[in-house]
Design a protein around this motif. Sequence first.
Motif, PDB file in Angstrom:
ATOM      1  N   THR A   1       0.844  -1.188   0.000  1.00 57.50           N
ATOM      2  CA  THR A   1       0.000   0.000   0.000  1.00 57.50           C
ATOM      3  C   THR A   1       0.882   1.241   0.000  1.00 57.50           C
ATOM      4  O   THR A   1       2.088   1.169   0.249  1.00 57.50           O
TER       5      THR A   1
ATOM      6  N   ASP B   1       1.192   5.746   0.698  1.00 57.21           N
ATOM      7  CA  ASP B   1       0.678   6.957   1.341  1.00 57.21           C
ATOM      8  C   ASP B   1       0.056   7.905   0.316  1.00 57.21           C
ATOM      9  O   ASP B   1      -0.860   8.659   0.635  1.00 57.21           O
TER      10      ASP B   1
ATOM     11  N   SER C   1      -8.084   2.690  -4.010  1.00 55.69           N
ATOM     12  CA  SER C   1      -8.428   2.860  -2.598  1.00 55.69           C
ATOM     13  C   SER C   1      -8.023   1.640  -1.770  1.00 55.69           C
ATOM     14  O   SER C   1      -7.746   1.763  -0.575  1.00 55.69           O
ATOM     15  N   GLU C   2      -7.966   0.464  -2.414  1.00 53.40           N
ATOM     16  CA  GLU C   2      -7.553  -0.755  -1.710  1.00 53.40           C
ATOM     17  C   GLU C   2      -6.055  -0.772  -1.437  1.00 53.40           C
ATOM     18  O   GLU C   2      -5.585  -1.533  -0.587  1.00 53.40           O
TER      19      GLU C   2
ATOM     20  N   ASN D   1      -3.095   3.793   1.962  1.00 56.39           N
ATOM     21  CA  ASN D   1      -3.122   3.743   3.413  1.00 56.39           C
ATOM     22  C   ASN D   1      -4.279   4.574   3.966  1.00 56.39           C
ATOM     23  O   ASN D   1      -4.762   5.497   3.298  1.00 56.39           O
ATOM     24  N   SER D   2      -4.700   4.263   5.180  1.00 59.82           N
ATOM     25  CA  SER D   2      -5.919   4.861   5.744  1.00 59.82           C
ATOM     26  C   SER D   2      -5.871   6.386   5.785  1.00 59.82           C
ATOM     27  O   SER D   2      -6.890   7.046   5.607  1.00 59.82           O
ATOM     28  N   ASP D   3      -4.701   6.938   6.018  1.00 62.53           N
ATOM     29  CA  ASP D   3      -4.568   8.400   6.045  1.00 62.53           C
ATOM     30  C   ASP D   3      -3.935   8.940   4.759  1.00 62.53           C
ATOM     31  O   ASP D   3      -3.392  10.032   4.727  1.00 62.53           O
TER      32      ASP D   3
ATOM     33  N   LYS E   1      -3.640   9.879   0.501  1.00 60.33           N
ATOM     34  CA  LYS E   1      -4.265  10.863  -0.390  1.00 60.33           C
ATOM     35  C   LYS E   1      -4.056  10.429  -1.837  1.00 60.33           C
ATOM     36  O   LYS E   1      -3.004   9.893  -2.191  1.00 60.33           O
TER      37      LYS E   1
ATOM     38  N   ARG F   1      -9.787  10.619   2.280  1.00 61.07           N
ATOM     39  CA  ARG F   1     -10.922   9.924   2.895  1.00 61.07           C
ATOM     40  C   ARG F   1     -11.645  10.797   3.910  1.00 61.07           C
ATOM     41  O   ARG F   1     -11.022  11.610   4.585  1.00 61.07           O
TER      42      ARG F   1
END
Length: 246
Positions: free
Chosen positions: A120, A122, A146-147, A150-152, A154, A245
């Motif tokens: 994944t 950043d 999106s998969e 990373n959660s944070d 862009k 997100r």
Amino acid sequence: MEVESRAKMEKTHTKPKNAWENFFKDKTHGGHRYSSEEFLAMEAREKLFHLDGGKTLLDFGCGSAELLTYYALEYEQLLGVDFSPSMLGEASKRIRERKCNNIDLILADHEILWENLDSTFDRITAAGVIQYLSFQEIDAFIAKASEHLNSDGKMVFFDILDPRLYPLWKLGVFAPNAGLLKALYRMSCDFQNSILAALKNRPRNIYGFTHNPYKIQKIANKHGFEMRYIQSMYYEYKYHAIMFRT
């Protein structure tokens, strides 16, 4: 810097080429306004500002790595992806010359790319590329990306053709010597190019399709992203789509 062997690249890229892949297969440089290092450095600084940090980056449609090698100064690990073997050949040369040992390259398009990833990022970005995808393909790209974000993280699509401004640019409205005669001349040239392209069964030009930013925003929202768009600093007829997100 470890670049995949040509044999391995070709093995992972067996899907029939579309019109754009055929169009770019022998190209060696991107569609930057100027090719000087001074201009590329300025353009990269603008894009790095909007990317705004992170440690890992995937650059889809990296071309000959004209911007990617500048990104390499700010990121720990980068992956450049393009569907043009000739572009990646030039990218590999540029990366070696600049000793950017933190860049890897993959030959892939927007569909098979995700099959080759096991990590994944950043930041996931694409500069001057999204206009070669349909809205359906953009939808699928954002869903897959999106998969691997990373959660944070862009996602930033740079330099998308703005349908509200692109026609004015084609008429020469933004040129220093803008005028009626210049506009008529450009219209004549564009008409001739369209006829020749149709006869030769190839795309009309290198620029691709225009995409309304509000349609891109709707797709981004569908996949759980907020999106804001801003006009490109160096291409008055293009805009950037910046997604994060909610």
